[in-house]
Design a protein around this motif. Structure first.
Motif, PDB file in Angstrom:
ATOM      1  N   GLY A  68       0.839  -1.191   0.000  1.00 19.94           N
ATOM      2  CA  GLY A  68       0.000   0.000   0.000  1.00 19.94           C
ATOM      3  C   GLY A  68       0.872   1.238   0.000  1.00 19.94           C
ATOM      4  N   PRO A  95      -2.139   4.069  -7.358  1.00 22.97           N
ATOM      5  CA  PRO A  95      -2.874   3.206  -6.407  1.00 22.97           C
ATOM      6  C   PRO A  95      -4.363   3.130  -6.705  1.00 22.97           C
ATOM      7  CG  PRO A  95      -2.186   5.261  -5.350  1.00 22.97           C
ATOM      8  CD  PRO A  95      -1.467   5.186  -6.657  1.00 22.97           C
ATOM      9  N   GLU A  98      -4.744   0.598  -9.620  1.00 21.95           N
ATOM     10  CA  GLU A  98      -4.373  -0.757  -9.198  1.00 21.95           C
ATOM     11  C   GLU A  98      -5.166  -1.234  -7.988  1.00 21.95           C
ATOM     12  OE1 GLU A  98      -0.138  -0.801  -8.680  1.00 21.95           O
ATOM     13  OE2 GLU A  98       0.251  -0.378 -10.802  1.00 21.95           O
ATOM     14  N   LYS A 100      -4.887  -0.487  -4.909  1.00 24.79           N
ATOM     15  CA  LYS A 100      -4.010  -0.779  -3.787  1.00 24.79           C
ATOM     16  C   LYS A 100      -4.413   0.096  -2.599  1.00 24.79           C
ATOM     17  CE  LYS A 100      -0.772  -3.787  -4.955  1.00 24.79           C
ATOM     18  NZ  LYS A 100       0.253  -4.431  -4.140  1.00 24.79           N
TER      19      LYS A 100
END
Length: 265
Positions: A68, A95, A98, A100
């Protein structure tokens, strides 16, 4: 003599790849620290990959090798014209695409709001939040983890933002409405500072004393009194929240009240 043929050995199954343990930590000053958040993540067994884009550190093109990412705060504004600020705001798309786990803290939350197309601006009466302030968690905020969302938090900011379109409000404030929000499955913006420790309070107040004189700022003795009264609850919530967040566990959904279900998430 007959030769006995041994049966071929079955190929051993491939071991499942271990989940990445690094957490990307983005800081904005040479002396900045991830504080309590860094300590908790280290205690969970995660390695902190600390980068300072303001001083030339690159940000990864993918978070495939990270569990993360967290962008922390700083004294600058998302409205500044520095190239590194623009690049960092744009990078938040990594992020989000994706999916994440991502947290933006204070400046990081404002960067997330700006990335989502929202304006970040000063209070119309020039008020700031510096010190401990009450906030009003929503039902969605309380369901982030097993600990109830704190209702007194440490602040250090002079700008804020409205709730981004499509985001879920987790907590609202008085002078600055959006204090915490979720967007997508695991991206969180926190206007306040759950990472703050008592030494950090001392350091911030010593280095930027002029903030303590701004309209709405709490006098310094109330910072220390607030830490004594509220920090234990914030610490317990931070531990429960970070453990659930870094595992990528989605928050629980509010239960329907009668015939009406909450449709914010």
């Amino acid at each position: 003599m007959a030769i006995a043929h041994r049966p071929k050995a079955e190929p051993s199954p491939r071991k499942a790849e271990a989940a990445p343990r690094k957490v990307l930590v983005v800081l904005h000053q040479q002396c900045s620290s991830p504080g309590r958040i860094g300590r908790l993540l280290g205690g969970f067994g995660h390695e902190l990959d600390i980068r300072r884009p303001r001083f030339g550190d690159p940000l990864p093109k993918s978070l495939a090798d990270h569990a993360g990412a967290i962008i922390f705060g700083g004294p600058m504004s998302v409205n500044d014209e520095d190239d590194w600020i623009r690049r960092e705001i744009d990078w938040i798309g990594v992020p989000l695409r994706e999916e994440k786990p991502f947290i933006g803290v204070c400046l990081g939350a404002q960067m997330l709001a700006r990335h989502l197309g929202h304006r970040v601006r000063a209070h119309p009466q020039g008020r700031v939040e510096v010190g401990y302030y009450p906030i009003d968690p929503t039902e969605h905020g309380h369901l982030l983890c097993e600990r109830r969302f704190p209702d007194r938090v440490y602040q250090w900011h002079r700008e804020g933002f409205d709730l981004p379109n499509g985001a879920t409000l987790l907590a609202r404030g008085h002078d600055f409405e959006a204090q915490a929000f979720r967007t997508g499955p695991c991206a969180i913006g926190l206007q306040f500072h759950p990472e703050v420790t008592l030494p950090m309070i001392c350091r911030w107040s010593a280095r930027t004393q002029e903030r303590l004189d701004a309209p709405g700022a709490r006098p310094l003795h109330r910072h220390f009194g607030g830490w004594l009264r509220h920090d234990r609850a914030i610490s317990r919530w931070s531990s429960a929240f970070l453990r659930r967040w870094i595992d990528g566990a989605p928050p629980e959904r509010p239960k329907a009240q009668g015939a009406e279900a909450c449709a914010l998430s």
